[in-house]
Design an enzyme around this catalytic site. Structure first.
Site, short mmCIF file in Angstrom:
data_model
loop_
_atom_site.label_atom_id
_atom_site.label_comp_id
_atom_site.label_asym_id
_atom_site.label_seq_id
_atom_site.Cartn_x
_atom_site.Cartn_y
_atom_site.Cartn_z
N TYR B 151 -21.72 11.81 7.35
CA TYR B 151 -21.76 10.04 8.22
C TYR B 151 -20.75 9.67 6.92
CZ TYR B 151 -23.74 4.98 7.96
OH TYR B 151 -23.84 3.85 8.22
N LYS B 155 -17.86 7.75 9.39
CA LYS B 155 -17.42 6.15 9.05
C LYS B 155 -16.01 5.55 8.50
CE LYS B 155 -21.72 4.08 10.26
NZ LYS B 155 -21.32 3.29 10.79
#
Lengths: 436, 245
Positions: B151, B155
């Site tokens: 993740y 990001k």
């Protein structure tokens, strides 16, 4: 801290939690465990708990669907709080048809407990103002319930303690107001008899009536209190300012010692004494008038880790004076009562709710710190008096009444149980139906 | 009155941002995958005060739809003032880290689709020479951590892309905001244990609207995450690699 407690923080319960967000939600798969909707957890006892089962958290279903500003009706998802409703409607000149002593409850919870407020004598319960709602049953069916369609489910769900299925959305009527203010009078009274006279003489001209009563003073001071009555301020008052957010949060669980009979007595004496004159008139915002305790977030923590009980009953007017005096004598002699004692008369307006609590008569609600066996023993004695006078207790406040007493107070419980969803249950329901 | 495009409008954070704009009477355009959910949100925003609400059902992973959807929304709702890219998935690190295929899918949602959307939005706002693009990234992109690097990497990519875009668009009078929320109590994090650092979607939404109004470049929301991440970035890797963050 386990977030999924009841407001009284007693009893403890272990349960799975499933949070819902959307109207088109399916009934959660719970693997054979029973389900119970949970809104904001303001029920005091175990009616919002489901020990060993699953709680279906509804506070994420919190959207408005339609606000008819002309007609004064609102349709919203079941997890919308009265707090959010007020913020929307007050600036447009509308108010809740009736409201309990906190705005931090959901619309679904207001229906499930068929809540009442200071205007019960004129407006009845919340259920009297419900136009309709959608009920999702565990078999996946959705039922539009109104006073004309699915009438039986409509009546069973109002005051049905969340047991008849999940309310997904509801529509209810609002009350027209000119502004956000209440013109109120506070009148000191010296006993139950005077309280009853004041109630009787105020019911016609005053929309809201409620009294604080001293549950500590014995002897001559017994039953003294302050009668408060209010009306929405006249149209000449213009401000429709909504309430502020709570400013204070109870920072920790207070030690049990803090609330002892001395500190409670001191509070009661000061509270009664702060008003010098027999009668005082003021204009107040709706927030302190209806929701004085909402100013302190998590105020239930002042009762410490052991939690507390609220005992609320209603007894009929007939013989009510004598019974109430006897009950007060018992409470004051026990030295267990707390400072939050509220007394009010209920009116005759009937709710559509099958299991609705309010009946014409006198209702008293007061907090008791949980002191274990001695508190429970006192409740047993109070139950006997309430029972003998033909009264009953409020399930939303209860954590301990016996099945026998419940079934006597709510003889319609068996007829109601026909409407209970086979996959829904609560700690309360299992407790009060466990034996006959 | 402004027109606000919310991309990934059914996310809890985006929904709260929408409520904040609706209460001020702005016009809202909602993009998301689930039409009934978008409509539920849309009705709520209307009741709360939005002057108009338009909803578009779109699979944001399908980058080929982005340009056309933008064109349609502009022709329906009029010129945009603010566009907020807020969709995303939080992959379960344990279950994705063994499989490139699963990693790829989350990288596609959290990074590639951002690149596509941000590019379309940049071109659009550049052409009208005004407006604000808001990209919701995450504190997770500030440092690779073993518990959340799939993740975090996506990001980080989205954040770097956003920051670069800001420079490109300065000359066109278009502002670009990089929002880095910390841990938020939303359905995305429902399975995680909530500690003291978790913030509510309302709090985060208020921070986002404030950052947009103040024309911030990068905003940590809530603000204390700037300090938290400064500390986390300052830990020497020789120590950090052994931690369980």
């Amino acid at each position: 801290m386990n977030r999924f407690q009841s407001w009284g923080r007693f009893p403890n319960a272990d349960q799975e939690v499933c949070a819902l967000r959307w109207l088109d939600t399916a009934v959660p798969e719970s693997g054979g465990k029973t389900l119970l909707p949970y809104g904001l957890g303001r029920s005091y006892g175990d009616s919002c708990l489901n020990d060993g089962g699953t709680l279906v958290e509804t506070s994420g279903m919190n959207r408005f669907i339609k606000f008819d500003v002309e007609a004064g009706t609102i349709r919203c998802e079941a997890g919308v709080s009265l707090d959010e409703v007020l913020k929307l409607i007050v600036p447009k000149g509308w108010f809740l048809p009736t409201t309990p002593g906190t705005k931090f409850i959901t619309v679904g919870g207001a229906i499930a407990n068929d809540i009442h407020g200071k205007n019960h004598h004129v407006a009845g319960t919340f259920g009297c103002h419900v136009i309709g709602f959608e009920l999702l049953r565990s078999d996946g069916t959705r039922h539009l319930c109104t006073s004309e369609s699915n009438t039986d489910l409509f009546k069973a769900t109002i005051g049905g303690l969340g047991l008849t299925g999940l309310i997904t959305w509801a529509e209810f009527k609002l009350k027209k107001v000119s502004n956000a203010w209440i013109d109120m009078e506070s009148i000191k009274f010296e006993g139950i008899e005077e309280f009853l006279e004041l109630s009787k003489s105020s019911d016609k001209d005053w929309e809201y009536t409620v009294s604080w009563i001293d549950c500590v003073a014995q002897g001559k001071g017994m039953g003294r209190g302050i009668f408060m009555r209010g009306n929405h301020s006249p149209a000449s008052v213009l401000s429709r300012k909504v309430h502020d957010e709570p400013r204070i949060t109870a920072p920790f669980d207070c030690p049990n010692l803090m609330l002892n009979s001395l500190s409670i007595k001191a509070f009661n004496t000061v509270y009664y004494g702060k008003q010098r004159a027999k009668k005082a008139k003021t204009r107040v915002h709706y927030d302190p008038f209806f929701y004085p305790l909402d100013a302190v977030n998590d105020w239930n923590r002042i009762y410490g880790k052991r939690g507390f009980f609220q005992y609320q009953f209603v007894i009929p007017f007939e013989g009510g004076l004598e019974t109430m005096n006897e009950i007060l004598r018992m409470i004051t002699a026990s030295k267990q009562g707390s400072f939050l004692a509220v007394i009010k008369t209920f009116g005759a307006k009937e709710s559509p709710g099958m299991m609705s609590f309010p009946k014409p008569g006198i209702t008293l609600a007061l907090d008791f710190p949980n002191r274990g066996a001695s508190t429970l023993k006192l409740f047993k004695e109070l139950d006997a008096l309430v029972d003998a006078s033909g009264g009953l207790l409020y399930p939303a406040k209860d954590a301990r009444m016996s099945p026998t007493f419940f079934q006597k107070g709510y003889p319609q419980w068996e007829a109601f149980s026909e409407f209970v969803d086979p996959k829904f249950s609560s700690s309360f329901w299992r407790r009060v139906t466990s034996q006959s | 009155m402004k027109t606000i495009l919310l991309i990934g409008a059914t996310s809890a954070i985006a929904e709260e941002v929408g409520k904040s704009y609706a209460r001020q009477g702005h016009r809202l355009v909602l993009w998301g995958r689930n039409k009934p959910h978008l409509e539920s949100i849309g009705k709520n925003l209307k009741v709360l005060g939005a002057s108009e609400v338009h909803v578009s059902e779109i699979d944001l992973d399908d980058c080929e739809q982005h340009a056309k959807a933008l064109e349609e929304s502009v022709s329906e709702a009029g010129q945009l003032d603010v566009a907020i890219v807020a969709h995303g998935v939080l992959p379960d690190q344990q279950s994705v880290q063994q499989s490139f295929e699963r990693i790829q899918s989350s990288i596609h949602t959290n990074f590639i689709s951002y690149v596509s959307l941000l590019t379309e939005l940049a071109n659009y706002f550049e052409s009208i020479r005004r407006g604000t693009i808001v990209s919701i990234t995450s504190v997770a992109g500030d440092r690779g951590r073993k518990s959340n690097y799939v993740y975090g990497a996506a990001k980080a990519g989205a954040a770097t892309f956003t920051d670069g875009l800001r420079g490109r668009l300065v000359a066109s009078n278009v502002h670009v905001v990089n929002i880095k929320p910390g841990m938020v109590d939303t359905p995305m994090t429902q399975h995680l244990k909530k500690g003291a650092l978790f913030a509510s979607p309302e709090t985060v939404a208020n921070g986002i609207v404030k950052a947009i109004n103040k024309k911030k470049a990068t905003a940590y929301v809530p603000g204390y995450w700037r300090l938290v991440m400064f500390i986390i970035r300052s830990i020497p890797e020789s120590i950090f690699k052994k931690t369980n963050f």
